[in-house]
Design an enzyme around this catalytic site. Structure first.
Site, PDB file in Angstrom:
ATOM      1  CD  GLU A 224      -2.329   1.865   2.693  1.00  0.00           C
ATOM      2  OE1 GLU A 224      -2.438   1.018   3.297  1.00  0.00           O
ATOM      3  OE2 GLU A 224      -2.998   3.063   2.544  1.00  0.00           O
TER       4      GLU A 224
ATOM      5  CG  ASP B  94       7.117  14.513  16.843  1.00  0.00           C
ATOM      6  OD1 ASP B  94       7.679  15.671  17.105  1.00  0.00           O
ATOM      7  OD2 ASP B  94       6.503  14.282  15.137  1.00  0.00           O
TER       8      ASP B  94
ATOM      9  CG  ASP C 276       7.512   8.919  14.011  1.00  0.00           C
ATOM     10  OD1 ASP C 276       8.240   9.970  14.279  1.00  0.00           O
ATOM     11  OD2 ASP C 276       6.111   8.722  14.245  1.00  0.00           O
TER      12      ASP C 276
END
Ligand SMILES: [Zn+2]
Length: 547
Positions: A170, A238, A236
């Protein structure tokens, strides 16, 4: 190690032309990005789907999901006439990383900028959101001339010719103006490229590999035949998750000082992924503004189910809760070897990057937080009195005061104090992860080498062999790169693959070291894939002999 299979030298006298006329020649009926309803229908996806239901947090330390699970497969129409009414963050809240502020970038640069070469190059400083990340002309030039398509394909496909790893993957394309195409898939690299050239997405996200073509998913409704089977293991980080421990910047702003939190996180995770889990093919990518993503690409990582991903997420879940949680690190003793090793890495960073670099406890109200993390009431009172009597003491001095005051008191349990100080070091330095990215195979993650719409910076791989040398504010911007091509004489007209022909534009710009690094990474991954195929074939042949 950077891979360099091609050389920048020219074979033939190059036929050079200015970039802008060439781009006009190669305009791909983009119509300035205007999409009709028919375009949307032709794209095969006129809806988005909500993220999968998040399993209940297995442990109390689990941070709450950043969005409430929604009814599965609830379609949200995104048509051109409605796109301005729908906010992306409403649709994908918590589903993607680094999404806020992404679309705040303005088209600061016009065609005129391109013609006259006045787009500013990489602009340092957090308050300079330029670079042309949303400019369709710049995006067209970037995707056509600078995006490393062939290696990108090989990275996702794991083989030279298209396999289900690519065909059933995808992609989601984020267009300016709030249109998102989810569940896109492509039988070949050319089809992906064509679609990207057509839509000029401001952002491409990568999802899992499914059992079947994601475009055909509705054929499999109410069936287990359509499900995710593989995805890189992702992490991830941040900097907004460090707002309670950084003093230099907040929110989307970053500087070299607070980037050190990302540096230390990459070091800790990097060693652990290699030594604790045995992963070899880990690529770190700058998210374009304030964070970094890890893509663990080893075959055994790609095949992990969500249960195992959750276990890995828990393994790295050390700093719990939110800013108002109080003491956020409470690890067991004796320390797990991973934590003992991490502390060894982080101690130095704590002294230089946190105590000296951030000076988090200089102000009285911030020093209260430090006191709250200490175990002994009398010690806390004594320190508070000392600091009130001697205002302006730095965090380095206050950290030293803890031991010296405890010593003069004589009654403080030294083991408890040592452990509390270790917990404090971990609370201020240990990686803070967006855990859903790690735990859910279906979670989309922003692709490497796309351009951040707000900053214009390219999401480049980070060289972990020179981690301290990585400067997020010095990363090439799309505007700067296009200027570099113009300054080097414009586009060299030659037939063949833009990426691989000798003297290609990317080799003459500051994106080269990052592209070289990516190519080297992909070559290493493909070597392992070939070896896997060879061993599998041998085993099958041996098995055949047994029968
Ligand atoms: Zn900062």
């Amino acid at each position: 190690m950077p891979h360099s299979e091609s050389t920048p030298e020219q074979q033939d006298p190059p036929a050079r032309t200015e970039l802008t006329p060439t781009m006009e020649d190669t305009t791909l009926n983009l119509g300035n990005g205007g999409l009709t309803d028919e375009d949307l229908l032709m794209a095969g996806v006129d809806e988005v789907e909500s993220p999968p239901v998040v399993p209940p947090a297995a442990v109390e330390q689990q941070p709450p999901p950043s969005s409430a699970p929604e009814e599965e497969d609830a379609p949200v129409e995104i048509k051109q006439e409605t796109k301005s009414d729908i906010k992306l963050e409403d649709l994908f809240d918590g589903m993607d990383s680094d999404s806020d502020d992404e679309f705040s970038g303005k088209n600061n640069h016009t065609n005129k900028d391109l013609v006259t070469g006045q787009v500013p190059p990489s602009s340092p400083g957090p308050a300079a959101p330029s670079g042309g990340g949303s400019n369709p002309d710049l995006l067209r030039a970037f995707y056509q001339l600078l995006f490393p398509w062939r290696h990108y394909f090989q990275w996702l496909n794991h083989s030279p010719t298209p396999t289900p790893d690519f065909k059933h993957r995808e992609f989601s394309l984020w267009l300016s103006g709030g249109v998102v195409f989810r569940f896109q898939s492509y039988a070949t690299l050319d089809l992906l490229r064509k679609d990207v050239f057509k839509h000029l997405p401001e952002r491409i996200e990568i999802g899992p590999i499914y059992t079947a073509n994601p475009r055909d998913r509705k054929t499999f409704r109410n069936s287990s035949a359509f499900k995710p089977v593989a995805k890189e293991l992702c992490f991830d980080i941040d900097l907004t998750d460090y707002d309670d421990v950084r003093t230099c910047c907040d929110k989307a702003n970053i500087c070299g000082k607070c980037w050190r939190f990302i540096t230390m996180a990459i070091k800790v995770l990097g060693v652990a992924l290699k030594e604790d889990f045995g992963y070899e093919h880990v690529m770190w990518v700058y998210s374009g503004r304030r964070g970094a993503h890890a893509w663990v690409c080893d075959r055994k990582a790609r095949g992990l189910d969500d249960h195992k991903r959750k276990a890995i997420g828990n393994y790295f879940s050390v700093v719990k809760g939110g800013e108002k949680t109080g003491k956020r690190v409470n690890v067991r003793r004796p320390l797990h070897p991973h934590l003992a090793r991490s502390l060894g890495i982080l101690k130095e960073h704590f002294l230089t990057d946190v105590l000296e670099g951030q000076d988090p406890w200089r102000e009285e109200d911030r020093a209260e937080k430090l006191l709250m993390l200490l175990p002994d009431v009398k010690l806390r009172v004594a320190l508070k009195e000392k600091w009130e009597a001697n205002p302006g003491r730095s965090s380095v001095v206050k950290w030293g005061d803890i031991d010296s005051v405890a010593k003069t008191m004589g009654s403080v349990n030294t083991k408890d104090l040592l452990e509390a100080k270790q917990d404090i070091v971990l609370e201020y330095t240990y990686p803070r992860l967006d855990i859903l990215v790690t735990e859910q195979k279906t979670h989309l993650l922003k692709s490497p080498f796309v351009v951040h719409p707000g900053t214009g910076r390219v999401c480049v791989p980070i060289d972990t062999d020179d981690l301290d040398g990585f400067d997020p504010l010095g990363v090439p911007t799309i505007g700067g790169l296009v200027n570099e091509i113009d300054a080097a004489g414009g586009v060299v007209k030659k037939e063949g693959d833009d990426e691989d022909r000798r003297g290609a534009e990317w080799e003459r710009t500051s994106i080269k070291p990052y592209t070289d690094q990516f190519r080297g990474f992909v070559h290493g991954l493909l070597r392992e894939e070939r070896e896997f195929v060879r061993v599998k074939r041998e085993r099958e042949e041996e098995g055949g002999l047994d029968f």
